[in-house]
Enzyme design. Structure first.
Site: not given
Ligand code: NDP
Length: 332
Positions: A46-47, A187
């Protein structure tokens, strides 16, 4: 979904050429292309390239200066203000993190307050860069309203992401990076494109009714915070840190200032760095490792960041949405 296979280097080259043709100078194109290709490398789709048309829209509309250079102001020995001068965040971050790390090593704790910059990326690169210097990092930023505070039906918060990294000797840091919305808007866009439903309690439609259809959220609806009132409180904290404390726009103010070109909104980022060596003493790593290995050893637990770190090890090509690649090639 039809995909094309591209190496990480090809993804970097594609992003870089597209940014250069559309008004970025070398330094800005390199920094943004590094951020985009690192996201694709790690499977943070997504990024990655998904964001490139938005970066280009904001260059073409004149909202972002693709030749901007960040300038710093040392407020105190442990507080650095960095003006992005209306450029993309990746260059400001690459410029600011070494300054922040130096200050945190010297003072034990330091903050970097980035203003006047356009953030459109994941937040793990900044905290992982701090962990590489054996520092604990915490970063957060805001965007434009997409998330209704707990109990409300209208958006006030952006998806307000927060990332945290804790260094570990001889292995990847403990790192999480997450939106404080139930789902990142990127996402939701990917789910709409790929015809997937959203989990329950992710969003409301434009009439304030709960929905699992990503198109309802994109069409005038709102996202919900994760974890109800608790996520709502954390999202509020992020607004107060990344806007109130940094001295830049809150999400609702950024929306008023934005030209709605589909690219990133102007705003600030709050980045905190702490030295465990200074604050906890030389036993910090062994002590924290005891906890982290307990955590990691528990049945059913996987550490956040693991999925990305495993993807990072792969030297294989990455499968990229073919329509997206065609769109990007059309922008060159
Ligand atoms: P996710 O919900 O996919 O993941 C959030 C965190 O939880 C990650 O560190 C992920 O690790 C971890 N995780 C996921 N599944 C598990 C699991 N089963 N057990 C343990 N840990 C888990 O991310 P979001 O959808 O909330 O966010 C996605 C991205 O969007 C982020 O990088 C965020 O910075 C970015 N974003 C940027 C914005 C901006 O304005 N610049 C605005 C909003 C979001 P892993 O990655 O290893 O799966």
């Amino acid at each position: 979904m039809t995909t094309v296979e591209l190496s990480v280097e090809e993804i970097y080259d594609l992003a870089r050429s597209c940014l250069l043709v559309n008004g970025c100078d070398e330094a800005n194109a390199d920094a943004a292309a590094r951020t985009i290709s690192a996201a694709e490398r790690d499977g943070a789709l997504s990024h990655g390239l998904f964001r490139l048309p938005g970066y280009i829209a904001s260059l073409r509309s004149g909202k972002v200066d693709g030749t901007a250079r960040p300038t710093e102001q040392q407020l105190t020995p442990s507080a650095i203000r960095l003006d992005g001068n209306r450029g993309f965040a990746p260059l400001a971050i690459e410029y600011g993190i070494p300054l922040l790390a130096d200050a945190a090593e010297e003072m034990g704790i330091a903050v970097l307050l980035i203003r006047n910059s356009f953030h459109f990326a994941a937040l793990w690169p900044e905290v992982e860069a701090l962990a590489e210097r054996n520092l604990v990092g915490l970063a957060c930023t805001v965007h434009t309203p997409m998330v209704a505070p707990f109990g409300a039906k209208k958006a006030l918060f952006s998806t307000n992401p927060i990332s945290f990294a804790f260094p570990r000797r001889d292995q990847d840091p403990y790192v999480f990076d997450m939106a404080t919305a139930a789902r990142a808007m990127g996402d939701v866009g990917v789910a709409a494109r790929d015809g997937h439903k959203l989990p329950k309690e992710t969003g409301l439609d434009k009439h304030g009714k709960p929905t699992t259809d990503p198109n309802d959220v994109l069409d005038g609806g709102v996202l919900l915070p994760f974890g109800g009132y608790k996520g709502s409180a954390i999202a509020t904290m992020i607004e107060l840190l990344a806007a109130g404390l940094v001295g830049d726009f809150f999400s609702f103010e950024a929306a008023k200032a934005d030209n709605k070109d589909g690219g990133p909104a102007i705003g600030g980022e709050f980045i905190l760095a702490m030295s465990p060596e200074t604050l906890a003493g030389p036993n910090w790593s062994r002590h924290s490792e005891q906890f982290l290995s307990e955590l990691e050893g528990m049945e059913g637990v996987r550490l956040p960041g693991r999925r990305r770190f495993e993807n990072r090890q792969s030297t294989d090509t990455r499968s990229v949405n073919a329509e997206l690649v065609t769109t990007i090639r059309g922008l060159i």
